[in-house]
Design a protein around this motif. Structure first.
Motif, PDB file in Angstrom:
ATOM      1  N   ASN A  75     -15.559  -0.538  -3.008  1.00 18.27           N
ATOM      2  CA  ASN A  75     -14.767  -0.642  -4.224  1.00 18.27           C
ATOM      3  C   ASN A  75     -13.633   0.379  -4.183  1.00 18.27           C
ATOM      4  O   ASN A  75     -13.512   1.142  -3.231  1.00 18.27           O
ATOM      5  N   ASP A  76     -12.864   0.381  -5.237  1.00 15.57           N
ATOM      6  CA  ASP A  76     -11.773   1.338  -5.383  1.00 15.57           C
ATOM      7  C   ASP A  76     -12.367   2.670  -5.839  1.00 15.57           C
ATOM      8  O   ASP A  76     -12.952   2.751  -6.921  1.00 15.57           O
ATOM      9  N   ILE A  77     -12.220   3.681  -5.029  1.00 17.08           N
ATOM     10  CA  ILE A  77     -12.866   4.973  -5.323  1.00 17.08           C
ATOM     11  C   ILE A  77     -12.356   5.591  -6.630  1.00 17.08           C
ATOM     12  O   ILE A  77     -13.058   6.364  -7.269  1.00 17.08           O
TER      13      ILE A  77
ATOM     14  N   ALA B  58      -8.897  11.112   1.293  1.00 19.71           N
ATOM     15  CA  ALA B  58      -8.431  11.253   2.682  1.00 19.71           C
ATOM     16  C   ALA B  58      -6.983  11.738   2.615  1.00 19.71           C
ATOM     17  O   ALA B  58      -6.050  10.940   2.555  1.00 19.71           O
TER      18      ALA B  58
ATOM     19  N   ASP C 243      -5.082   8.167  -0.699  1.00 21.43           N
ATOM     20  CA  ASP C 243      -4.388   9.328  -1.264  1.00 21.43           C
ATOM     21  C   ASP C 243      -3.403   8.880  -2.354  1.00 21.43           C
ATOM     22  O   ASP C 243      -3.375   9.437  -3.462  1.00 21.43           O
TER      23      ASP C 243
ATOM     24  N   ALA D  53      -3.451   6.057  -3.999  1.00 23.74           N
ATOM     25  CA  ALA D  53      -4.187   5.463  -5.127  1.00 23.74           C
ATOM     26  C   ALA D  53      -4.734   6.566  -6.037  1.00 23.74           C
ATOM     27  O   ALA D  53      -4.687   6.468  -7.270  1.00 23.74           O
TER      28      ALA D  53
ATOM     29  N   SER E 150     -10.219   9.068   7.568  1.00 27.50           N
ATOM     30  CA  SER E 150      -9.556   8.849   8.877  1.00 27.50           C
ATOM     31  C   SER E 150      -9.585   7.412   9.385  1.00 27.50           C
ATOM     32  O   SER E 150      -9.017   7.132  10.434  1.00 27.50           O
TER      33      SER E 150
ATOM     34  N   GLY F   4      -8.238   4.787   8.106  1.00 27.29           N
ATOM     35  CA  GLY F   4      -7.053   4.008   7.758  1.00 27.29           C
ATOM     36  C   GLY F   4      -5.951   4.273   8.761  1.00 27.29           C
ATOM     37  O   GLY F   4      -6.106   4.043   9.965  1.00 27.29           O
ATOM     38  N   VAL F   5      -4.852   4.816   8.301  1.00 23.07           N
ATOM     39  CA  VAL F   5      -3.726   5.033   9.214  1.00 23.07           C
ATOM     40  C   VAL F   5      -4.017   6.092  10.273  1.00 23.07           C
ATOM     41  O   VAL F   5      -3.358   6.121  11.305  1.00 23.07           O
ATOM     42  N   TYR F   6      -5.012   6.918  10.055  1.00 18.00           N
ATOM     43  CA  TYR F   6      -5.354   7.917  11.073  1.00 18.00           C
ATOM     44  C   TYR F   6      -6.155   7.319  12.234  1.00 18.00           C
ATOM     45  O   TYR F   6      -6.470   8.004  13.207  1.00 18.00           O
TER      46      TYR F   6
ATOM     47  N   CYS G 255     -18.081   5.254  -0.004  1.00 17.37           N
ATOM     48  CA  CYS G 255     -17.269   4.236  -0.682  1.00 17.37           C
ATOM     49  C   CYS G 255     -16.244   3.686   0.304  1.00 17.37           C
ATOM     50  O   CYS G 255     -15.308   4.384   0.685  1.00 17.37           O
TER      51      CYS G 255
ATOM     52  N   PHE H 189     -13.563   0.455   1.441  1.00 20.77           N
ATOM     53  CA  PHE H 189     -12.602  -0.411   0.750  1.00 20.77           C
ATOM     54  C   PHE H 189     -12.377  -1.685   1.544  1.00 20.77           C
ATOM     55  O   PHE H 189     -12.388  -2.782   1.010  1.00 20.77           O
TER      56      PHE H 189
ATOM     57  N   ASP I  51     -15.043  -1.487   7.281  1.00 18.47           N
ATOM     58  CA  ASP I  51     -15.700  -0.185   7.113  1.00 18.47           C
ATOM     59  C   ASP I  51     -17.078  -0.347   6.474  1.00 18.47           C
ATOM     60  O   ASP I  51     -18.038   0.304   6.878  1.00 18.47           O
TER      61      ASP I  51
ATOM     62  N   LEU J 181      -5.324  -3.426  -0.515  1.00 23.46           N
ATOM     63  CA  LEU J 181      -5.013  -2.090  -0.012  1.00 23.46           C
ATOM     64  C   LEU J 181      -3.656  -1.669  -0.501  1.00 23.46           C
ATOM     65  O   LEU J 181      -2.791  -2.493  -0.791  1.00 23.46           O
TER      66      LEU J 181
ATOM     67  N   LYS K 167       3.791   2.027   2.118  1.00 19.98           N
ATOM     68  CA  LYS K 167       3.005   3.004   2.847  1.00 19.98           C
ATOM     69  C   LYS K 167       3.867   4.047   3.528  1.00 19.98           C
ATOM     70  O   LYS K 167       3.411   5.110   3.888  1.00 19.98           O
TER      71      LYS K 167
HETATM   72  P1  ADP Z   1      -6.513   8.213   6.662  1.00 17.56           P
HETATM   73  O1  ADP Z   1      -5.112   8.655   6.850  1.00 17.56           O
HETATM   74  O2  ADP Z   1      -7.476   9.363   6.587  1.00 17.56           O
HETATM   75  O3  ADP Z   1      -6.912   7.172   7.640  1.00 17.56           O
HETATM   76  P2  ADP Z   1      -6.213   6.197   4.590  1.00 17.56           P
HETATM   77  O4  ADP Z   1      -5.960   6.383   3.144  1.00 17.56           O
HETATM   78  O5  ADP Z   1      -5.185   5.454   5.364  1.00 17.56           O
HETATM   79  O6  ADP Z   1      -6.503   7.639   5.170  1.00 17.56           O
HETATM   80  O7  ADP Z   1      -7.592   5.448   4.782  1.00 17.56           O
HETATM   81  C1  ADP Z   1      -8.849   6.059   4.576  1.00 17.56           C
HETATM   82  C2  ADP Z   1      -9.816   5.015   4.055  1.00 17.56           C
HETATM   83  O8  ADP Z   1      -9.581   4.800   2.669  1.00 17.56           O
HETATM   84  C3  ADP Z   1      -9.659   3.642   4.707  1.00 17.56           C
HETATM   85  O9  ADP Z   1     -10.956   3.187   5.058  1.00 17.56           O
HETATM   86  C4  ADP Z   1      -9.069   2.776   3.623  1.00 17.56           C
HETATM   87  O10 ADP Z   1      -9.488   1.428   3.736  1.00 17.56           O
HETATM   88  C5  ADP Z   1      -9.679   3.414   2.398  1.00 17.56           C
HETATM   89  N1  ADP Z   1      -9.015   3.164   1.111  1.00 17.56           N
HETATM   90  C6  ADP Z   1      -7.726   2.838   0.840  1.00 17.56           C
HETATM   91  N2  ADP Z   1      -7.535   2.726  -0.492  1.00 17.56           N
HETATM   92  C7  ADP Z   1      -8.738   2.980  -1.079  1.00 17.56           C
HETATM   93  C8  ADP Z   1      -9.209   3.022  -2.419  1.00 17.56           C
HETATM   94  N3  ADP Z   1      -8.415   2.793  -3.459  1.00 17.56           N
HETATM   95  N4  ADP Z   1     -10.518   3.323  -2.643  1.00 17.56           N
HETATM   96  C9  ADP Z   1     -11.350   3.580  -1.598  1.00 17.56           C
HETATM   97  N5  ADP Z   1     -10.964   3.573  -0.315  1.00 17.56           N
HETATM   98  C10 ADP Z   1      -9.688   3.274  -0.055  1.00 17.56           C
END
Ligand code: ADP
Length: 351
Positions: A47-49, A60, A72, A74, A159, A161-163, A197, A199, A203, A260, A267
């Protein structure tokens, strides 16, 4: 996006997920000894954290702590501009470390900002550096939560996501470190809920595969084989309908599909938590990157972003009872999608 928040009591524990057959035991768990206490502490949710009514959530973040895309962005949007103001006073944060702030307009009390490793930057340095740094994020966050009197903590999948950290590798490091931390004598009983949590479906699927290896079910968690199709046996203090009630209490899916955070263009920009301030902070040099392609949009699906939480029809055969099935079907928290293709998007980090 719907503003509905999710109370802690509606976030399913591993014990419930086993009872509902959403989690399945593995033949040879890495940690063979099940723990009832831990299975009632650890939770899994997709879900949406920013909607979780927990004591603290783990963001993150990047080293600047000044906001970014993904989770971040969000979190900053939902918290409002005061979060960015407080983050500015923190002087950034090193990779592998974490810092804590207030949560402002979020339904939680605190936000822990953890800076996960950039996979393709740390891995080539050797020594399993990426894993050490990722584990350190989880440990530091748990320590900060305890130091600040938090009882429940929800982690984004740091980490992944984009990392660029592969989902299953990241889930394994996170789960292993959390288990080790919670079992240390000084930490036992300090945290009532630790929530993973996710998204994106990829994952969540990784957690579903790895969790049973480190948190195997207790006998009570498993539906009896002879009563495979009947209700799980009530435990002491549970009425025969406890499971139905619990499952029925799980929240509805969001009325609109949360996707997302943004399209590639969105982004690329830092969060603009304060309407008057646009941030263009460069957090990593492109020279650090193996290939620029690693960080470009690679959404392979035609025209559409990615994974989303949804209320698609579910596979009913996996729940325990008819009531469970109905409840779980109407729940956005437990979904029975097959693991989705990994062809989801990877977005550029913000610069
Ligand atoms: P990082 O740069 O650490 O990879 P990201 O924000 O790109 O950070 O992604 C980290 C995780 O957060 C990913 O698994 C992404 O799917 C997830 N994510 C993105 N938006 C949300 C959200 N609103 N609630 C929970 N998780 C989310």
């Amino acid at each position: 996006m719907a503003s509905t928040t999710i109370p802690l009591s509606q976030i399913p524990t591993l014990s419930l997920l086993y009872k509902l057959k959403h989690l399945a035991p593995v033949a040879s768990p890495i940690i063979p000894r099940p723990s009832e206490a831990l299975n009632n502490t650890i939770c899994l949710i997709r879900n949406d954290i920013t909607k979780l009514e927990v004591d603290c959530i783990v963001n993150a973040a990047n080293e600047s702590l000044l906001g970014g895309g993904g989770v971040d962005g969000a979190i900053h949007r939902a918290a409002g501009p005061d979060l960015l103001r407080e983050c500015r006073t923190l002087n950034g944060c090193s990779t592998g470390d974490a810092k804590i702030t207030d949560a402002y307009r979020l339904p939680c009390k605190k936000v822990i900002h953890a800076v996960g490793p950039i996979y393709f930057v740390e891995k080539p340095k050797g020594g399993n550096r990426q894993e050490t740094l990722l584990r350190s994020c989880y440990r530091r966050s748990l320590q900060l939560a305890i130091e600040n009197g938090m009882k429940s903590i929800a982690f984004a999948a740091l980490s992944t996501g984009v990392y660029g950290y592969p989902s299953e590798e990241a889930a394994r490091a996170a789960i292993n470190e959390v288990r080790a931390f919670l079992e240390e004598p000084n930490n036992i009983g300090k945290l009532e809920r630790v929530i993973f949590c996710s998204f994106e479906r990829k994952d969540e699927a990784a957690y579903e595969r790895v969790i049973p290896e480190y948190f195997p079910p207790t006998e009570q968690d498993l539906p009896q084989s002879s009563t495979e199709h009947s209700e799980p046996k009530p435990q002491e203090g549970e009425s025969s309908t406890s499971f139905e009630i619990l499952a029925a209490k799980l929240p509805d899916p969001p009325p609109s599909e949360p996707v997302l955070d943004g399209q590639p263009e969105a982004k690329k920009q830092k969060v603009n938590a304060d309407e008057t301030e646009t941030l263009h902070h460069v957090i990593i040099s492109k020279d650090d990157l193996k290939s620029e392609d690693d960080w470009e949009e690679v959404d392979k699906s035609e025209g559409g972003p990615i994974e989303r939480l949804d209320d698609e029809p579910v596979e009913v055969a996996k729940a325990s009872t008819a009531a469970d099935v109905q409840s779980v079907q109407s729940s956005g928290i437990i979904d029975f999608d097959e693991p989705a293709s990994t062809e989801s998007s990877m977005m550029v980090k913000d610069w």
